[in-house]
Write an enzyme that holds these catalytic residues in place. Structure first.
Site, short mmCIF file in Angstrom:
data_model
loop_
_atom_site.label_atom_id
_atom_site.label_comp_id
_atom_site.label_asym_id
_atom_site.label_seq_id
_atom_site.Cartn_x
_atom_site.Cartn_y
_atom_site.Cartn_z
N ASP A 45 -41.93 -17.84 -29.86
CA ASP A 45 -40.96 -18.84 -29.38
C ASP A 45 -41.32 -20.25 -29.86
O ASP A 45 -40.53 -21.17 -29.71
CB ASP A 45 -40.80 -18.80 -27.86
N ASP A 61 -46.41 -18.56 -32.80
CA ASP A 61 -47.35 -18.08 -31.79
C ASP A 61 -47.05 -16.62 -31.48
O ASP A 61 -46.16 -16.00 -32.08
CB ASP A 61 -47.34 -18.97 -30.53
N SER A 104 -47.92 -14.83 -24.58
CA SER A 104 -47.75 -15.88 -25.58
C SER A 104 -48.98 -15.99 -26.48
O SER A 104 -49.32 -15.05 -27.18
CB SER A 104 -47.42 -17.21 -24.89
#
Length: 472
Positions: free
Chosen positions: A260, A256, A107
């Site tokens: 998501d 990001d 992430s």
């Protein structure tokens, strides 16, 4: 697969509550990933079924995808390699193809990290309460015995591209063809939105939309050469804010690393809070559900979103349900309540039409639609959804977090307030003029404060009072 002589594997450093995340070459390696792939098949009972495996633009993701596929195939599952995907692309594939899957991403974490997000068929989340602990334990067993047992029939490994199908699906959910022409700056942060934005909002795979996309850092580069792919930190929005002003754009979007989450800035370069986005999308989803015959559509929001969210939901004839912070809680309550939409203060947005999973791109499309169907600027539109003033999240490094909360409770004991303990402690003035929440971090010595009030002066007074007590 071979294990080092007498080495005992303990994966607890990388197995978190909702996913796997670690430093490449240390707590996450190809050997570990292969064992996790095998354990994933066994724990979920996927022998003989098809599983989906993809990854983001981090340098280790292709090797890890192959290692996971190898472990899964050894235990009898057929694997479809999805190659480069965003996390919400994985959720789309797991939902549309009704298959379990995994994607390699860390992430917004720095370049030296990678990790695994896993989902069951139908994009159902896997967390420490729903299989992750068992996967960890079995992977450790395979690593410590030095081999993965072969299934009766080894699975096959193939390749599949889902990007166009994903883009077409999202476009069916939000019709943007009738929007007025908008200039949109998108900061992909060298993450996966550099791949998904041209596919969904551009004309790379589908007919063009009435948008001029100004790309910022679309080159896929897991070393993040321009800024960390974490738009939650204000300094990582500065390039986007400057570009919106430079190009005279109508809106700016920041994603990001695994795309998501989506953050929004208006035409003045000012951030639009995730709470305002939650309220804006909730209004659209309530109207759509009602038009389809739903009497009282349900909207989920976590307890740190603005109280403007439940107020607007009630005003529009929906029912707001408040939850704890964390996507596994949101997704579980989404399913229980049959909710049409859910939003978090951290810019995760969940949709019933997206298998209750979170997708930054679909949220962005709703905001573009809301902006494009009226003539005013985003700063005016956003103001309708931000009647209160928020402090944002403020961390205080405190060893005895419980004692600090107790000091705050004692100080406010004479006030006309209510306190609830759904997630940390939320203190609310009975006249509705302010509230604040104190939540202890589970992993760090931090006490997190979020405060909101009717005006700046009240918010600052409450914020400073609480911080003085906590840090005193």
């Amino acid at each position: 697969m071979t294990s080092e002589q007498n080495k005992t594997f303990d994966l607890s450093a990388s197995f978190k509550a909702y996913d796997v995340r670690g430093i490449v070459g240390e707590s996450i390696t190809a050997e570990i990933v292969q064992a996790v792939g095998a354990a994933f098949i066994d724990v979920l009972g996927l022998e003989g079924q098809t599983v989906l495996v993809g990854g983001d633009m981090r340098p280790s993701s292709p090797e890890f995808s192959q290692a996971f596929a190898k472990g899964a195939a050894a235990r009898g599952a057929d694997v479809q390699l999805l190659d480069l995907i965003s996390t919400d692309e994985l959720y789309y594939a797991c939902g549309a193809l009704n298959a379990a899957g995994a994607t390699f991403t860390a992430s917004h974490n720095p370049a030296e990290y990678n990790g695994i997000k896993m989902a069951k068929a139908g994009a159902q989340p896997i967390s420490s309460e729903s299989g992750l602990k068992e996967i960890q334990a079995l992977a450790e067993e395979y690593l410590n015995q030095g081999s993965i047992p072969a299934a009766a029939k080894r699975g096959q490994i193939g390749v599949r591209d889902v990007l166009k199908d994903y883009a077409e699906y999202l476009r069916k959910l939000v019709d943007l063809s009738g929007s007025r022409r908008l200039k949109v700056v998108v900061d992909a942060g060298n993450g996966m939105a550099g791949l998904t934005t041209p596919a969904v909002l551009g004309d790379k795979l589908l007919p063009g939309l009435p948008f001029e996309i100004v790309p910022l850092y679309f080159e896929l580069d897991g070393s993040f050469p321009n800024h960390p792919a974490n738009p939650l930190e204000p300094e990582n929005l500065r390039d986007l804010q400057a570009a919106v002003l430079k190009h005279g754009a109508d809106i700016g979007l920041a994603f990001d690393g695994d795309a998501d989450r989506c953050f929004v800035v208006d035409e003045k370069g000012e951030p639009v809070s995730p709470s305002a986005i939650t309220a804006m999308v909730a209004r659209r989803e309530i109207a759509r559900a009602k038009a389809a015959g739903e009497e009282t559509p349900v909207i989920i929001h976590n307890l740190l979103t603005s109280k403007a969210v439940p107020e607007l939901v009630a005003q529009d004839g929906g029912r707001a349900v408040r939850t704890r912070v964390g996507h596994s809680f949101i997704k579980a309550v989404m399913a229980q309540e049959g909710a049409v939409f859910g939003g978090e203060h951290s810019a995760h947005f969940y949709f019933r039409d997206f298998w209750n999973a979170d997708t930054g791109m679909l949220a962005a499309m709703h905001v573009l639609a809301a902006l494009g169907e009226q003539d005013g600027p985003l700063s005016e539109l956003g103001r309708q959804y931000e009647p209160y003033v928020s402090s944002g999240e403020i961390n205080s490094e405190i060893e005895d977090k419980a004692a600090a909360v107790e000091r705050v409770r004692a100080d406010f004991a004479s006030e006309d307030i209510e306190i609830d303990h759904m997630d940390g402690s939320t203190f609310s003035a009975k006249d509705g003029s302010w509230w604040f929440n104190l939540r202890p971090s589970n992993t760090e010595p931090f006490l997190r404060l979020n405060a909101e009030a009717k005006d700046h002066a009240t918010m600052e007074k409450i914020r400073d009072r609480v911080l003085a007590i906590v840090r005193g």
